[in-house]
Design a protein around this motif. Sequence first.
Motif, PDB file in Angstrom:
ATOM      1  N   HIS A  23       0.826  -1.199   0.000  1.00 24.91           N
ATOM      2  CA  HIS A  23       0.000   0.000   0.000  1.00 24.91           C
ATOM      3  C   HIS A  23       0.870   1.263   0.000  1.00 24.91           C
ATOM      4  CE1 HIS A  23      -3.774  -2.131   0.573  1.00 24.91           C
ATOM      5  NE2 HIS A  23      -3.206  -2.851   1.533  1.00 24.91           N
ATOM      6  N   TYR A  24       0.250   2.347  -0.340  1.00 22.10           N
ATOM      7  CA  TYR A  24       0.855   3.679  -0.335  1.00 22.10           C
ATOM      8  C   TYR A  24       1.098   4.119   1.107  1.00 22.10           C
ATOM      9  CZ  TYR A  24       0.863   8.788  -1.313  1.00 22.10           C
ATOM     10  OH  TYR A  24       1.151  10.120  -1.414  1.00 22.10           O
ATOM     11  N   ARG A  25       2.254   4.699   1.362  1.00 25.76           N
ATOM     12  CA  ARG A  25       2.613   5.147   2.712  1.00 25.76           C
ATOM     13  C   ARG A  25       2.562   6.665   2.861  1.00 25.76           C
ATOM     14  NH1 ARG A  25       7.830   1.101   2.976  1.00 25.76           N
ATOM     15  NH2 ARG A  25       6.658  -0.846   3.354  1.00 25.76           N
ATOM     16  N   GLY A  26       1.947   7.311   1.922  1.00 27.35           N
ATOM     17  CA  GLY A  26       1.819   8.759   2.028  1.00 27.35           C
ATOM     18  C   GLY A  26       3.027   9.496   1.488  1.00 27.35           C
ATOM     19  N   GLU A  27       3.250  10.675   2.029  1.00 27.70           N
ATOM     20  CA  GLU A  27       4.255  11.592   1.496  1.00 27.70           C
ATOM     21  C   GLU A  27       5.649  10.982   1.426  1.00 27.70           C
ATOM     22  OE1 GLU A  27       5.934  16.050   2.542  1.00 27.70           O
ATOM     23  OE2 GLU A  27       3.851  15.550   3.008  1.00 27.70           O
ATOM     24  N   ASP A  28       5.956  10.049   2.306  1.00 26.63           N
ATOM     25  CA  ASP A  28       7.287   9.429   2.287  1.00 26.63           C
ATOM     26  C   ASP A  28       7.553   8.675   0.986  1.00 26.63           C
ATOM     27  OD1 ASP A  28       7.779  10.431   4.775  1.00 26.63           O
ATOM     28  OD2 ASP A  28       7.446   8.552   5.840  1.00 26.63           O
ATOM     29  N   ASP A  29       6.497   8.277   0.294  1.00 24.39           N
ATOM     30  CA  ASP A  29       6.665   7.539  -0.969  1.00 24.39           C
ATOM     31  C   ASP A  29       6.911   8.454  -2.166  1.00 24.39           C
ATOM     32  OD1 ASP A  29       6.611   4.791  -0.447  1.00 24.39           O
ATOM     33  OD2 ASP A  29       4.424   4.760  -0.316  1.00 24.39           O
ATOM     34  N   LEU A  30       6.626   9.741  -2.033  1.00 25.59           N
ATOM     35  CA  LEU A  30       6.646  10.623  -3.192  1.00 25.59           C
ATOM     36  C   LEU A  30       8.014  10.727  -3.882  1.00 25.59           C
ATOM     37  CD1 LEU A  30       4.249  13.482  -2.025  1.00 25.59           C
ATOM     38  CD2 LEU A  30       3.755  11.571  -3.555  1.00 25.59           C
ATOM     39  N   PRO A  31       9.134  10.833  -3.150  1.00 23.59           N
ATOM     40  CA  PRO A  31      10.419  10.901  -3.861  1.00 23.59           C
ATOM     41  C   PRO A  31      10.680   9.667  -4.730  1.00 23.59           C
ATOM     42  CG  PRO A  31      10.687  11.679  -1.613  1.00 23.59           C
ATOM     43  CD  PRO A  31       9.311  11.089  -1.698  1.00 23.59           C
TER      44      PRO A  31
ATOM     45  N   LEU B  17       9.096  17.657  -7.280  1.00 25.24           N
ATOM     46  CA  LEU B  17       8.530  17.005  -6.100  1.00 25.24           C
ATOM     47  C   LEU B  17       7.414  17.858  -5.519  1.00 25.24           C
ATOM     48  CD1 LEU B  17       8.671  14.633  -4.118  1.00 25.24           C
ATOM     49  CD2 LEU B  17      10.400  15.911  -2.832  1.00 25.24           C
ATOM     50  N   GLU B  18       7.565  19.178  -5.563  1.00 25.50           N
ATOM     51  CA  GLU B  18       6.527  20.071  -5.054  1.00 25.50           C
ATOM     52  C   GLU B  18       5.230  19.895  -5.841  1.00 25.50           C
ATOM     53  OE1 GLU B  18       5.721  24.875  -4.347  1.00 25.50           O
ATOM     54  OE2 GLU B  18       7.567  24.195  -5.308  1.00 25.50           O
TER      55      GLU B  18
ATOM     56  N   GLU C   8       7.747  -2.966  -5.107  1.00 24.31           N
ATOM     57  CA  GLU C   8       9.152  -2.934  -4.714  1.00 24.31           C
ATOM     58  C   GLU C   8       9.852  -4.227  -5.133  1.00 24.31           C
ATOM     59  OE1 GLU C   8       8.986  -0.218  -0.639  1.00 24.31           O
ATOM     60  OE2 GLU C   8       9.083  -2.405  -0.472  1.00 24.31           O
ATOM     61  N   VAL C   9      11.129  -4.114  -5.404  1.00 22.86           N
ATOM     62  CA  VAL C   9      12.006  -5.268  -5.571  1.00 22.86           C
ATOM     63  C   VAL C   9      13.161  -5.084  -4.593  1.00 22.86           C
ATOM     64  CG1 VAL C   9      13.530  -6.547  -7.105  1.00 22.86           C
ATOM     65  CG2 VAL C   9      11.374  -5.634  -7.985  1.00 22.86           C
ATOM     66  N   ASP C  10      13.239  -6.006  -3.639  1.00 26.35           N
ATOM     67  CA  ASP C  10      14.259  -5.917  -2.579  1.00 26.35           C
ATOM     68  C   ASP C  10      14.234  -4.546  -1.908  1.00 26.35           C
ATOM     69  OD1 ASP C  10      15.131  -8.519  -3.064  1.00 26.35           O
ATOM     70  OD2 ASP C  10      16.558  -7.869  -4.584  1.00 26.35           O
ATOM     71  N   GLY C  11      13.021  -4.043  -1.664  1.00 26.84           N
ATOM     72  CA  GLY C  11      12.855  -2.795  -0.925  1.00 26.84           C
ATOM     73  C   GLY C  11      12.970  -1.533  -1.747  1.00 26.84           C
ATOM     74  N   GLU C  12      13.280  -1.641  -3.024  1.00 23.02           N
ATOM     75  CA  GLU C  12      13.396  -0.454  -3.887  1.00 23.02           C
ATOM     76  C   GLU C  12      12.123  -0.296  -4.709  1.00 23.02           C
ATOM     77  OE1 GLU C  12      16.057   1.312  -7.622  1.00 23.02           O
ATOM     78  OE2 GLU C  12      16.500  -0.654  -6.765  1.00 23.02           O
ATOM     79  N   LEU C  13      11.563   0.910  -4.703  1.00 19.68           N
ATOM     80  CA  LEU C  13      10.349   1.162  -5.486  1.00 19.68           C
ATOM     81  C   LEU C  13      10.677   1.120  -6.980  1.00 19.68           C
ATOM     82  CD1 LEU C  13       7.331   1.940  -5.057  1.00 19.68           C
ATOM     83  CD2 LEU C  13       8.021   4.297  -5.519  1.00 19.68           C
ATOM     84  N   VAL C  14       9.960   0.263  -7.719  1.00 17.64           N
ATOM     85  CA  VAL C  14      10.230   0.108  -9.153  1.00 17.64           C
ATOM     86  C   VAL C  14       8.998   0.418 -10.008  1.00 17.64           C
ATOM     87  CG1 VAL C  14      12.042  -1.589  -8.708  1.00 17.64           C
ATOM     88  CG2 VAL C  14       9.688  -2.362  -9.190  1.00 17.64           C
ATOM     89  N   ALA C  15       7.824   0.554  -9.386  1.00 18.62           N
ATOM     90  CA  ALA C  15       6.604   0.828 -10.140  1.00 18.62           C
ATOM     91  C   ALA C  15       5.508   1.254  -9.174  1.00 18.62           C
ATOM     92  CB  ALA C  15       6.156  -0.403 -10.927  1.00 18.62           C
ATOM     93  N   TYR C  16       4.510   1.929  -9.725  1.00 26.35           N
ATOM     94  CA  TYR C  16       3.304   2.210  -8.942  1.00 26.35           C
ATOM     95  C   TYR C  16       2.143   2.411  -9.906  1.00 26.35           C
ATOM     96  CZ  TYR C  16       3.873   7.247  -9.961  1.00 26.35           C
ATOM     97  OH  TYR C  16       4.007   8.478 -10.575  1.00 26.35           O
ATOM     98  N   ALA C  17       0.943   2.257  -9.388  1.00 25.61           N
ATOM     99  CA  ALA C  17      -0.257   2.402 -10.209  1.00 25.61           C
ATOM    100  C   ALA C  17      -1.369   2.988  -9.352  1.00 25.61           C
ATOM    101  CB  ALA C  17      -0.682   1.063 -10.796  1.00 25.61           C
ATOM    102  N   ARG C  18      -2.312   3.646 -10.024  1.00 24.91           N
ATOM    103  CA  ARG C  18      -3.388   4.316  -9.298  1.00 24.91           C
ATOM    104  C   ARG C  18      -4.681   4.232 -10.099  1.00 24.91           C
ATOM    105  NH1 ARG C  18      -5.325   9.640  -8.815  1.00 24.91           N
ATOM    106  NH2 ARG C  18      -3.713  10.597 -10.112  1.00 24.91           N
ATOM    107  N   VAL C  19      -5.807   4.257  -9.384  1.00 22.85           N
ATOM    108  CA  VAL C  19      -7.117   4.327 -10.022  1.00 22.85           C
ATOM    109  C   VAL C  19      -7.908   5.478  -9.409  1.00 22.85           C
ATOM    110  CG1 VAL C  19      -7.138   1.843 -10.472  1.00 22.85           C
ATOM    111  CG2 VAL C  19      -8.248   2.717  -8.403  1.00 22.85           C
ATOM    112  N   PHE C  20      -8.866   5.981 -10.175  1.00 17.33           N
ATOM    113  CA  PHE C  20      -9.806   6.990  -9.701  1.00 17.33           C
ATOM    114  C   PHE C  20     -10.959   7.027 -10.698  1.00 17.33           C
ATOM    115  CE2 PHE C  20      -6.918   9.040 -12.587  1.00 17.33           C
ATOM    116  CZ  PHE C  20      -7.666   9.967 -13.300  1.00 17.33           C
ATOM    117  N   TRP C  21     -11.984   7.779 -10.385  1.00 15.28           N
ATOM    118  CA  TRP C  21     -13.103   7.908 -11.323  1.00 15.28           C
ATOM    119  C   TRP C  21     -13.488   9.371 -11.468  1.00 15.28           C
ATOM    120  CZ3 TRP C  21     -17.451  10.024  -9.101  1.00 15.28           C
ATOM    121  CH2 TRP C  21     -17.590   9.868  -7.713  1.00 15.28           C
ATOM    122  N   ASN C  22     -14.089   9.684 -12.615  1.00 17.12           N
ATOM    123  CA  ASN C  22     -14.523  11.044 -12.909  1.00 17.12           C
ATOM    124  C   ASN C  22     -15.931  11.034 -13.474  1.00 17.12           C
ATOM    125  OD1 ASN C  22     -12.337  12.752 -12.266  1.00 17.12           O
ATOM    126  ND2 ASN C  22     -11.285  12.241 -14.183  1.00 17.12           N
ATOM    127  N   ASP C  23     -16.754  11.979 -13.015  1.00 15.06           N
ATOM    128  CA  ASP C  23     -18.001  12.289 -13.711  1.00 15.06           C
ATOM    129  C   ASP C  23     -17.665  13.240 -14.844  1.00 15.06           C
ATOM    130  OD1 ASP C  23     -19.891  10.796 -12.246  1.00 15.06           O
ATOM    131  OD2 ASP C  23     -19.801  12.257 -10.622  1.00 15.06           O
TER     132      ASP C  23
END
Length: 330
Positions: free
Chosen positions: A16-24, A45-46, A68-83
């Motif tokens: 799961h996403y850990r919030g701002e710490d994941d952004l970099p 980053l801002e 992650e692979v061995d603790g290093e972030l290698v990909a991420y994905a997100r979903v949302f919806w719009n009217d």
Amino acid sequence: MIEIHGPPVDGLQFRHYRGEDDLPGMLRVYSAAHEADRIEEVTSLEQLRLNYENLVNFDPDRDITMVEVDGELVAYARVFWNDLVEGGRSYENFGFVHPKWRRKGIGDALHRHNEARLREIAAAHADVSPKWFGSEGPDTDAGNTALLAGDGYTPARYFYDMVAPTLDGIEPLPMPQGIELRPVKRDQYRTIWLGAEEAFRDHWGQAEQVEADWERFVADPDNKDPELWRIGWAGDEVAGVVITTVPAEENELHGRARVYVASVAVRRPWRRRGLARALMTSSLVAAREAGFTSANLGVDTDSPTGATTLYESLGFIPDKTFTAYRKPLA
């Protein structure tokens, strides 16, 4: 951790996403993917933080997946919806895989997980119709194109990133009768934003705007300096908008002096009078006088206002292409 049937990669974990710490780490993946796909846009980053602080129709605990692979972030994905203004609801699915980890099945696993999550969300929206999956991507990302096409997504719209390689030869034009240019003040931003958003309601795929969209606009560091903006006023009403910004980090990275025309919008009562052309030429001449030598912008190739033809007449040429895809959500 998240239970996803992923490819046989040693050390692979979905979480799961850990919030701002994941952004970099996310920015590192995002930037590497853009570089591989020959997209020259630079996101700070801002700006990424601002974007994630103002997301709508999104549950951060369930709608984003980190890889992650061995603790290093290698990909991420997100979903949302719009009217959407056109009617119906679009369930959006996207992700980024670091180029070193492409072609290993990670993107496919994320895509399948995203669709499953979107089906779960859509099931709770029984009163909405029509519904469809949506995604998009640069045409330089062959893997993304193949993944979507192989899963039943079809092209719904095409977009250009256009570049004017020189601003020489652009001459300012008079404003149409009854339209006045005024210096832009910070306390006018919301009126300007509302005028532009009204104009864009005619455009394909336009989402209904909410307060978080305004908060993102007003806080965007690229919108801090309106020196190159051109707003056409008809009395107290916004008739047309050109928002031109300076992508400083992008210019530094690529060694150029370019401006980005972020928005060109004319409200219906003032269309077909040459207002967009007059606003654009005024903005681009001002950019040239400030020392900038080129410009770029994005456009829907089937824009209902004929925007592509206008931009071509001002020296913009297609540089890159992007495709928006849809798939029925039954």
